[in-house]
Design a protein around this motif. Sequence first.
Motif, mmCIF file in Angstrom:
data_model
loop_
_atom_site.group_PDB
_atom_site.id
_atom_site.type_symbol
_atom_site.label_atom_id
_atom_site.label_comp_id
_atom_site.label_asym_id
_atom_site.label_seq_id
_atom_site.Cartn_x
_atom_site.Cartn_y
_atom_site.Cartn_z
ATOM 1 N N ILE A 330 -13.299 12.082 4.950
ATOM 2 C CA ILE A 330 -12.855 11.151 5.994
ATOM 3 C C ILE A 330 -11.339 11.026 6.012
ATOM 4 O O ILE A 330 -10.706 10.999 7.089
ATOM 5 C CB ILE A 330 -13.497 9.763 5.779
ATOM 6 N N LEU A 331 -10.741 10.961 4.817
ATOM 7 C CA LEU A 331 -9.301 10.730 4.712
ATOM 8 C C LEU A 331 -8.487 12.010 4.836
ATOM 9 O O LEU A 331 -7.264 11.964 4.918
ATOM 10 C CB LEU A 331 -8.983 10.044 3.381
ATOM 11 N N GLY A 332 -9.171 13.162 4.846
ATOM 12 C CA GLY A 332 -8.471 14.421 5.049
ATOM 13 C C GLY A 332 -7.779 14.967 3.826
ATOM 14 O O GLY A 332 -6.967 15.897 3.939
ATOM 15 N N GLN A 333 -8.045 14.426 2.643
ATOM 16 C CA GLN A 333 -7.483 14.941 1.403
ATOM 17 C C GLN A 333 -8.330 14.449 0.223
ATOM 18 O O GLN A 333 -8.968 13.397 0.308
ATOM 19 C CB GLN A 333 -6.031 14.505 1.213
ATOM 20 N N ARG A 334 -8.301 15.202 -0.848
ATOM 21 C CA ARG A 334 -9.134 14.866 -2.000
ATOM 22 C C ARG A 334 -8.605 13.614 -2.690
ATOM 23 O O ARG A 334 -7.401 13.483 -2.935
ATOM 24 C CB ARG A 334 -9.171 16.039 -2.991
ATOM 25 N N LEU A 335 -9.510 12.671 -2.990
ATOM 26 C CA LEU A 335 -9.113 11.465 -3.712
ATOM 27 C C LEU A 335 -8.638 11.825 -5.110
ATOM 28 O O LEU A 335 -9.285 12.601 -5.821
ATOM 29 C CB LEU A 335 -10.288 10.487 -3.820
ATOM 30 N N GLU A 336 -7.506 11.254 -5.516
ATOM 31 C CA GLU A 336 -7.030 11.462 -6.875
ATOM 32 C C GLU A 336 -7.836 10.599 -7.841
ATOM 33 O O GLU A 336 -8.581 9.699 -7.429
ATOM 34 C CB GLU A 336 -5.540 11.150 -6.951
ATOM 35 N N GLU A 337 -7.650 10.835 -9.118
ATOM 36 C CA GLU A 337 -8.464 10.144 -10.129
ATOM 37 C C GLU A 337 -8.080 8.677 -10.267
ATOM 38 O O GLU A 337 -8.928 7.808 -10.454
ATOM 39 C CB GLU A 337 -8.315 10.853 -11.488
ATOM 40 N N HIS A 338 -6.772 8.390 -10.176
ATOM 41 C CA HIS A 338 -6.290 7.022 -10.332
ATOM 42 C C HIS A 338 -5.368 6.647 -9.168
ATOM 43 O O HIS A 338 -4.691 7.504 -8.602
ATOM 44 C CB HIS A 338 -5.515 6.860 -11.645
ATOM 45 N N TYR A 339 -5.341 5.354 -8.883
ATOM 46 C CA TYR A 339 -4.470 4.850 -7.828
ATOM 47 C C TYR A 339 -3.896 3.493 -8.214
ATOM 48 O O TYR A 339 -4.499 2.743 -8.999
ATOM 49 C CB TYR A 339 -5.233 4.696 -6.507
ATOM 50 N N GLN A 340 -2.747 3.193 -7.629
ATOM 51 C CA GLN A 340 -2.179 1.842 -7.649
ATOM 52 C C GLN A 340 -2.135 1.348 -6.219
ATOM 53 O O GLN A 340 -1.759 2.094 -5.302
ATOM 54 C CB GLN A 340 -0.768 1.841 -8.240
ATOM 55 N N VAL A 341 -2.484 0.082 -6.022
ATOM 56 C CA VAL A 341 -2.436 -0.518 -4.688
ATOM 57 C C VAL A 341 -1.068 -1.151 -4.481
ATOM 58 O O VAL A 341 -0.598 -1.927 -5.318
ATOM 59 C CB VAL A 341 -3.544 -1.577 -4.517
ATOM 60 N N VAL A 342 -0.443 -0.789 -3.376
ATOM 61 C CA VAL A 342 0.824 -1.405 -2.957
ATOM 62 C C VAL A 342 0.563 -2.129 -1.643
ATOM 63 O O VAL A 342 0.144 -1.512 -0.659
ATOM 64 C CB VAL A 342 1.931 -0.346 -2.779
ATOM 65 N N LEU A 343 0.778 -3.442 -1.642
ATOM 66 C CA LEU A 343 0.552 -4.253 -0.448
ATOM 67 C C LEU A 343 1.886 -4.656 0.168
ATOM 68 O O LEU A 343 2.807 -5.074 -0.543
ATOM 69 C CB LEU A 343 -0.254 -5.509 -0.789
ATOM 70 N N ILE A 344 1.973 -4.498 1.480
ATOM 71 C CA ILE A 344 3.175 -4.896 2.226
ATOM 72 C C ILE A 344 2.785 -6.020 3.180
ATOM 73 O O ILE A 344 1.859 -5.870 3.982
ATOM 74 C CB ILE A 344 3.744 -3.717 3.040
ATOM 75 N N LYS A 345 3.481 -7.128 3.073
ATOM 76 C CA LYS A 345 3.220 -8.246 3.974
ATOM 77 C C LYS A 345 4.453 -8.506 4.830
ATOM 78 O O LYS A 345 5.515 -8.843 4.329
ATOM 79 C CB LYS A 345 2.853 -9.510 3.201
#
Length: 570
Positions: A330-345
């Motif tokens: 769906i996202l058009g690229q392979r999901l990496e093993e780990h992620y960090q969430v960055v939120l912008i408000k």
Amino acid sequence: MYNKPFSICLIVQWKGQNAINIEITVKELLKHETFLTADIICNKRSILNNVNTVTIMDIPDIVEWIHPKELIIMGRFMETHFDTEFIKQLADKGISGIISKKKFKKFVTEETIEASQHYNIPMIFVDDKFAWSEVTSTVQKLQSDKQVNILKETEMFHRMLLKYLRTNKGLNDLCSSIQEVTDLSIALADQNLNLIDQSYGFNWKEAIASLTPQDLRHKELLGYTLNQRLVQGYRYHCLENNEQNQLILIKNDEVRDEIFYLILKVPETTNVIQADILSKVETIQSIYHLKKSFYQDVIKTNLIYKDLAFEELLELTEPAPKSRSKFSLILGQRLEEHYQVVLIKNLNTYDNSDKIKKIKLFSEFSEQFYDSYFTNENTLIFSKNNYWVLLIGDSQKDLDLFVHSLSNFLETFLNHNRFYIGIGDRYPYYQLKSSWTEAEHSVLFLEKSNASDKYQFYKKLGILKLFTDESGSVNQLFIDQIRDRFLKPILEYDAEQSGELYLTLQSYFENNFSHNKTSDLLFIHKNTLRARLKKIESLLNVNLKNSNDLMNIYLAMRLNQMKSPLESEQ
């Protein structure tokens, strides 16, 4: 006076001319065999004058019947009326030029030549053998031929546009496609005059490098389309490869959401743009806007689907290879093993009724973000609630530098600094909910804080994590007690004595208690620093060499950042 001037004043016009405004230049006229042996008195500018009609001067007061862009045929009146004052009257009417016969050239003086050159009025003397009807029919034939050529070229132009719309070409190849068919040298630029697309064979980037929207002050009449629609724009003169060029900038219809400029390169001496070219410009603007709108709709739809996938991704609690493969597709690229969430408000948010504007802004952010120099192509972008969401994977190096660059990018993109960025810790892709919670916690901390920082890493909250709840707030009684005991005396002293004890203490902590670095930063002597620190110890009744006292003071300073805006003003 004549009551019926048209009975003796022949004005050559034909059916359809006014409707489609076909014009030829004096230069084009001179290529016809009738004028090949003619004597010409003109300059570089006057030979490019446009011709609409031709009028035979058979009455003395012809001036009051003349219209702009007319060629005036003068016979015997060259002897009696052709002087500098008459030339000025013709210039005021905006004529294209004067045609006479060689036998009347003897009545031309140096003064009248100088006047005609000054007013850019060319003089053409044809052989005596030609009748005036042959001259007028030549103009008519040239305009008729040009009309046929324009119709053929317009048909090719429209076929090319239909082909362009049918193909999967992007938004940055329209100008080159048009140049191949029409030989027009054009470019497209956004409202800030950043190039979007350009034709080849000209250094557009260099040509408009120093041009800003503020320089476009004087809008001028450029001409009329074939449908007689008035077109205005701006002129800009530039030097490229030691050649002087004139750029015509035409702004699109401002009632549309997106503003852009179509830039047309024309010869330096061009005054009025031909009607068929202006009609093409109008069509090009419509085509670009149509395809841009289509692209934006596709992007918006893709963003919505991606946001739905992100919602599902947040619900994962354990490894799920099949789900990971589905999300990767769906996202058009392979999901990496780990992620960090960055939120912008973005604190300059729109209300719910302006949802379309919010989507458009997010779409533009996504597009420009991926074009930025600091961006990792594996970064994923979503939107949720009032946040723009970035998922930063294992492939991102130097996250501190990335977040700093992101903050600078947002300030430029949003044109304000009223935003916050929260960064959660790194987790496996199936535990993103934890990183989301931490990132949101960090944003809420910044909102409650009175600090000027634009971003906050959750891991750098340190001991403050123990005192903050899910909304980013802390126990107010605890804050008051710590501040009153370990900070208030210093703040009161600074207020009463115009001192800098708080600034000194803050710098002392930031420089890891180094006397040399702190005194250098504050531009004070080390003895002055020691005196200030001694005063702080006295006011707070602490020992700055005691680790417990240092921890309490540091905690008081951090909690002081979390004062409400009202408290801050007080």
